[in-house]
Structures are given as C-alpha cells and as structure tokens.
Design a protein around this motif. Sequence first.
Motif, PDB file in Angstrom:
ATOM      1  N   LYS A  39      -0.542  -9.136  -3.367  1.00  0.00           N
ATOM      2  CA  LYS A  39      -1.204  -8.413  -2.274  1.00  0.00           C
ATOM      3  C   LYS A  39      -0.224  -7.561  -1.488  1.00  0.00           C
ATOM      4  O   LYS A  39      -0.486  -6.397  -1.175  1.00  0.00           O
ATOM      5  CB  LYS A  39      -1.906  -9.401  -1.344  1.00  0.00           C
ATOM      6  CG  LYS A  39      -2.636  -8.729  -0.191  1.00  0.00           C
ATOM      7  CD  LYS A  39      -3.358  -9.742   0.670  1.00  0.00           C
ATOM      8  CE  LYS A  39      -4.093  -9.046   1.825  1.00  0.00           C
ATOM      9  NZ  LYS A  39      -4.811 -10.021   2.684  1.00  0.00           N
ATOM     10  N   ASP A  40       0.934  -8.130  -1.138  1.00  0.00           N
ATOM     11  CA  ASP A  40       1.947  -7.405  -0.363  1.00  0.00           C
ATOM     12  C   ASP A  40       2.780  -6.545  -1.305  1.00  0.00           C
ATOM     13  O   ASP A  40       3.417  -7.067  -2.226  1.00  0.00           O
ATOM     14  CB  ASP A  40       2.853  -8.403   0.358  1.00  0.00           C
ATOM     15  CG  ASP A  40       3.804  -7.726   1.346  1.00  0.00           C
ATOM     16  OD1 ASP A  40       3.965  -6.489   1.268  1.00  0.00           O
ATOM     17  OD2 ASP A  40       4.386  -8.439   2.175  1.00  0.00           O
TER      18      ASP A  40
ATOM     19  N   GLU B 283      -3.895  -1.797  -0.675  1.00  0.00           N
ATOM     20  CA  GLU B 283      -3.465  -0.946   0.441  1.00  0.00           C
ATOM     21  C   GLU B 283      -3.909   0.494   0.244  1.00  0.00           C
ATOM     22  O   GLU B 283      -4.143   1.226   1.216  1.00  0.00           O
ATOM     23  CB  GLU B 283      -1.942  -1.011   0.636  1.00  0.00           C
ATOM     24  CG  GLU B 283      -1.093  -0.339  -0.429  1.00  0.00           C
ATOM     25  CD  GLU B 283      -0.821  -1.197  -1.648  1.00  0.00           C
ATOM     26  OE1 GLU B 283      -0.021  -0.776  -2.491  1.00  0.00           O
ATOM     27  OE2 GLU B 283      -1.415  -2.299  -1.734  1.00  0.00           O
TER      28      GLU B 283
END
Length: 412
Positions: A344-345, A261
């Motif tokens: 990932k999150d 991110e």
Amino acid sequence: MKHDIVYAGKKKISTATIIIIVVPIVALVLVILSFCFLTMRARKKSNAIKGENLKKSDHVLNYQAASELTTVDSLQFDFGTIEAATNKFSDDNKIGEGGFGKVYKGTLPSGQVIAVKRLGKSSGQGVEQFKNEVELQAKLQHKNLAGVLGFCLEGEEKILIYEFVPNRSLDNFIYDSKKQGQLDWAARYKIIGGIARGIKYLHEDSQLRIIHRDLKASSILLDADMNPKISDFGIARILEVDQTHKNASRIVGTYGYMSPEYAMQGEFSEKSDVYSFGVIVLEMITGKKNSNFESEAAEDLLSYAWIHWRDGRPLELLDPTLEGFYLIDEAIKCIHVGLLCVQKDPADRPTMASIVLTLSSHSVSLPTPLQPAFFLRNTDQNLPQMYMESDQSTSMSMSWSINDESVTEPHA
C-alpha cells in the motif's frame, strides 16, 4: 651646371631643398596608405572569420534545433504508403481492436512487416497524446521496448507504425487456457526479467525519467523469441530530475493495475509503475486476471496471493499448466517480489533497479511483505466521480485483443 628654379618676384629655391621637403612628405603618405591598406585587410579578414564562425554557430544551433524536430519528422509516413501496406485497411489485415481504434498488419514496399495502429476519428486520444507517444518512443532505445518505426498525421488520420511482433501480447497467453501451456517456466521468468529491465530503463537509464502509467499484460508485446517489449506510451509522463512524484490533472489507466495513491489522489511516480509490475508478475505466476478474479478465499488476486504467502503455501499459487516443471527458488522469489511491489505504501515497494538485481541474483535478501493494498473495483462506492470509458483501456493497446476496463477522473 647648377639648376635653380626661379619664381617671379621671389627668391630662388634649390633642387636639393625641394628634395628635402618632398621626400619626407611622400614617405609619410606612403606609410599612411600602407597602414590604411593593412588595417582594411586585417578588418576584412577578421570579419570573414567572424562571419564563418557565425555561420558555424548558426549551423550548430540549427542542427541542435533541427535534430529534435528531425527525430520525429523523419519518421513520418505518407498516408498512401500505409494504405497500400494494409491493403486499404482491409478486414483481412486487421489483427486487433481497442478503445482508440484498430490495429492492422501491413507490409512495406521493402518487404518489412509492420503493425499499424490506426486511431479512430472519434477516439479519446487526441493529437497531444498521439505526439506524446511518438516523441517519447522515438527517443527511447531498448530491446525491451516496442520499436516505433514511424507515424502518419494527415487530416483526421492519426496512425502509429510499429515493428511487427508475431506473438502479439502477453494477455493472449496467460489468460487463455489453451495457450497457457505454451509459456513454460523458463519463458515466464525470462519475460518477467525483460519487463523489469525495460521499466528500469524508463525510470533510470534513459535520457528522460519516464513513468509509463498504464503497464498491464496487454501492453507487453512478445517477439518471435518470446522477448517482452513494453508498448502503449500514450499517457506516459516525464519526471524532472528533482521530482519524486507528480499529480495528474485527470486519472487514466486500467482497472486492476493502478496503484491506490494514483487511483485515489492522482499521484504517480516510479512506484506507480512498480505496483503495476507487481500485478503483472502475480498474474503470470497464477495464470489468473486481477480485474475479474473469482475465489472463495479472497476478493482479489493480490489478497489471494498474500494469504497463500502468509500461510506458507506460496507454491500452490502457481499456474497448474506448469505441472511442477519450474525452479522452486525462482518461483518463490517472483511471488515475493510481486507481493512487495503491491504494498500500500509506495515507500515499501522496491525500486526497479533492486528488482532487476534480485531477479538476477541468488543472494539478495528481501523484506517480509505485508498485506497488499486494496484492489480498486469499478463498483467501489467511495469513488463517485469515477466512470467507465467503454470496456477498453484509455490508451489503445497494441495487444490485438480485447483490452481491460479503464477509468478516468476529470479532476484528480
């Protein structure tokens, strides 16, 4: 004999009458004078008290204002002192070189050994980053953070003075086949726990909420007892109390350690540092570097670790130099934590507080990790605006070794 006062052409006035008239007048005048005197005296005293209070108030305000300035200004060194300490920045005293300049070993007149980080005159780190690093580290006090002793800002010279750590940085051990054996399992587990506590302090326990943004093996210094100390705060940022994340105006960091991110959207938070910590843990477990990982089984270290976990073969990941001398429960726990950190999150990643608790406990249950986030390579065609700033980190490391590749995007 009766005394009278006679006025020409007027009636006689007796002494008694005069006394009756004069005495009240005199008394009245005395009362008025006394009142005026007491009033003036009271006013002077009041003014004196107010003045004293004002001085005290000014002193408090000045102290409060000066305290922040003094915190940094009191750490300033004279250039001549540093030049003498490093024997005029002799090559014999040079112990490392990075993207922003060189690092020298020095000795102060008191006999204290120091590490001198001299930024290059044409370096990418400007005065703003320099002051940011000094001000942040001057306010931070934790045994797992590198101690800044002072700085020198004279003309074009920008110099940071740190406590000297004899074992240099973590990357000197885990990537070097000759030195890997010096880090037994007890040392690695202690280092992982120390790094975790240092990051937790930055995120939750210090007077500021600080996101490091450039955590990597080369920014972890090791003292004589192999205690880890986090360094390189040149691009660190502060989050406000009610902020969950921030967006960077430009992306700076090191390949292999940046969260997706942050690399893609420029969004950073505590969970960005958690991701970087997870990469460091997996590197320490395997003795392999994420940014130049080579294996037929996977394209990057994170996927390689997850495949072994998924297939029930986590212990095969361990650095061969450990040769079975490790605690199975601790090893599996570290792999588990490392994989959770690189999810990932960001919401699926644990907090540093929960990581510290997990590492120090034997009864904490952890969720099952999913496949980790993709690994960002500098050859990724989906990132046309990304480019290399040489083969070094954008925040010159105190690693005293060749640093990792870094990336910068002018507009996040």
